[in-house]
Scaffold this active site. Structure first.
Site, mmCIF file in Angstrom:
data_model
loop_
_atom_site.group_PDB
_atom_site.id
_atom_site.type_symbol
_atom_site.label_atom_id
_atom_site.label_comp_id
_atom_site.label_asym_id
_atom_site.label_seq_id
_atom_site.Cartn_x
_atom_site.Cartn_y
_atom_site.Cartn_z
ATOM 1 N N HIS A 117 -2.133 20.667 -0.300
ATOM 2 C CA HIS A 117 -2.759 21.117 0.948
ATOM 3 C C HIS A 117 -2.644 22.633 1.038
ATOM 4 O O HIS A 117 -1.623 23.211 0.647
ATOM 5 C CB HIS A 117 -2.076 20.472 2.153
ATOM 6 N N CYS A 231 -9.505 21.367 3.496
ATOM 7 C CA CYS A 231 -8.561 22.441 3.793
ATOM 8 C C CYS A 231 -8.731 23.627 2.857
ATOM 9 O O CYS A 231 -8.688 24.787 3.292
ATOM 10 C CB CYS A 231 -7.127 21.910 3.745
#
Length: 358
Positions: A117, A231
């Site tokens: 992430h 993301c």
């Protein structure tokens, strides 16, 4: 900015891929990530009119309120705060932040598979305050990737929104322990304030999450049919904007996780009304629902394994995948290697140099 007075309606490190009772399970998202990282099958197509590839991500004039049916097990942006207005002569450090997905639940497990992430950190030298900014799913990854098959509805029901989250503080342990926290640029307070205005607009018009990048093959230069919107793409867009504003980035390697599907040229099928409405194609509607049915949540271990076999049969044996993109359905004639996770370098931008497709 988008909801609740913040950029978006907590922190990635505090969220998971689960969902509330009656909502999509994290298990399918985790299973597909595992399959993408480990499957390798022997080698062994619908066509669409000539069109622009990749299909442009659709932007909207405003962000709609989520349907009450859609509930997250982990609250989106629980510590979110308004973006501060910095003094023009402030000096702001910009940090690259990266950590394994669902680290709070699985530790470094997905880090070993390079399933990461991404976020951005900021530090004001005038105030000494740190901030984190990231973009992720409102209702966890499973809900953004697969629909719900609600018995009272004819069409699949999607709980898919993604948004930006801004909050004070940087969790050094979370980012450093199994990931990255590194300085990539230094900007002025004026640059930060201009970036913040751009983020608000970007967040209000780019409202849904897209897990997959769909390409013709893994070969360099292969046709890209659909781009992901996740993301890492938010981080890349923000870096690009900062470069346009005059930021100078350091010369360091930056890698990002991408999840690919491989297919022949996609076939456009239609939107919800044209496929599932009163005048829709009933056989096509049934085929799409049958495809998504094995992804239903809250299965026993036996049901889960059986559903996994059904997915294998559809995607690998029969080479079929139904993609929902821009609120429209597409058929993908799947090709070897079908699905793959990569962790590839995308360089930091050069000053005032723009990059398409982000």
């Amino acid at each position: 900015m988008a909801q609740a007075g913040n950029i978006g309606p907590g922190a990635e490190g505090r969220r998971g891929a689960g969902a509330a009772p009656g909502r999509a399970s994290w298990r399918w998202a985790l299973a597909l990530l595992w399959l993408a990282a480990t499957w390798c099958w022997p080698r062994a197509s619908g066509s669409a009119p000539s069109r622009r590839w990749p299909v442009p991500y659709k932007r909207f004039s405003f962000r709609p309120e989520p349907d009450p049916y859609c509930q997250a097990k982990y609250t989106f942006c629980p510590t979110g705060s308004p973006v501060p207005v910095m003094k023009g002569d402030d000096v702001i450090d910009v940090f690259r932040l990266q950590a394994p997905v669902w680290e709070f639940k699985y530790g470094d497990l997905l880090g070993h598979l390079k399933i990461m992430h991404d976020a951005i950190g900021f530090r004001s030298k005038l105030t000494g305050k740190n901030y984190t900014m990231e973009w992720y799913e409102l209702f966890q990854l499973g809900n953004c990737t697969f629909p719900h098959m609600r018995p009272e509805m004819n069409a699949p029901f999607w709980c898919n929104q993604g948004a930006a989250c801004f909050f004070e503080g940087i969790d050094d342990t979370h980012w450093k322990e199994n990931g990255t926290l590194v300085l990539v640029a230094t900007i002025s307070g004026n640059m930060f304030n201009k970036m913040a205005k751009w983020v608000k607009q970007d967040n209000e018009t780019g409202i849904y999450y897209e897990t997959w990048t769909v390409q013709a093959s893994p070969a360099k230069g292969a046709e890209t049919w659909f781009e992901s919107y996740d993301c890492s793409k938010f981080v890349l867009r923000t870096y690009k904007k900062l470069a346009e504003l005059g930021a100078e980035f350091k010369k360091i390697e930056t890698n990002y996780t991408r999840i690919f599907l491989y297919s022949g040229e996609p076939t456009y099928l239609g939107n919800e009304t044209s496929v599932f409405g009163p005048s829709g194609n009933k056989s096509l509607a049934l085929a799409i629902k049958r495809f998504y049915y094995p992804f239903k949540p809250h299965l026993s271990t036996k049901e889960f394994l059986l559903s996994l076999l059904q997915i294998f049969d559809a995607v690998i044996i029969h080479r079929q995948f139904y993609l929902f993109y821009n609120f429209e359905y597409w058929f993908l004639p799947m090709k070897y290697p079908f699905i793959k996770i990569t962790y590839e370098e995308i360089p930091l931008p050069n000053r005032n140099k723009t990059f398409p497709g982000l």
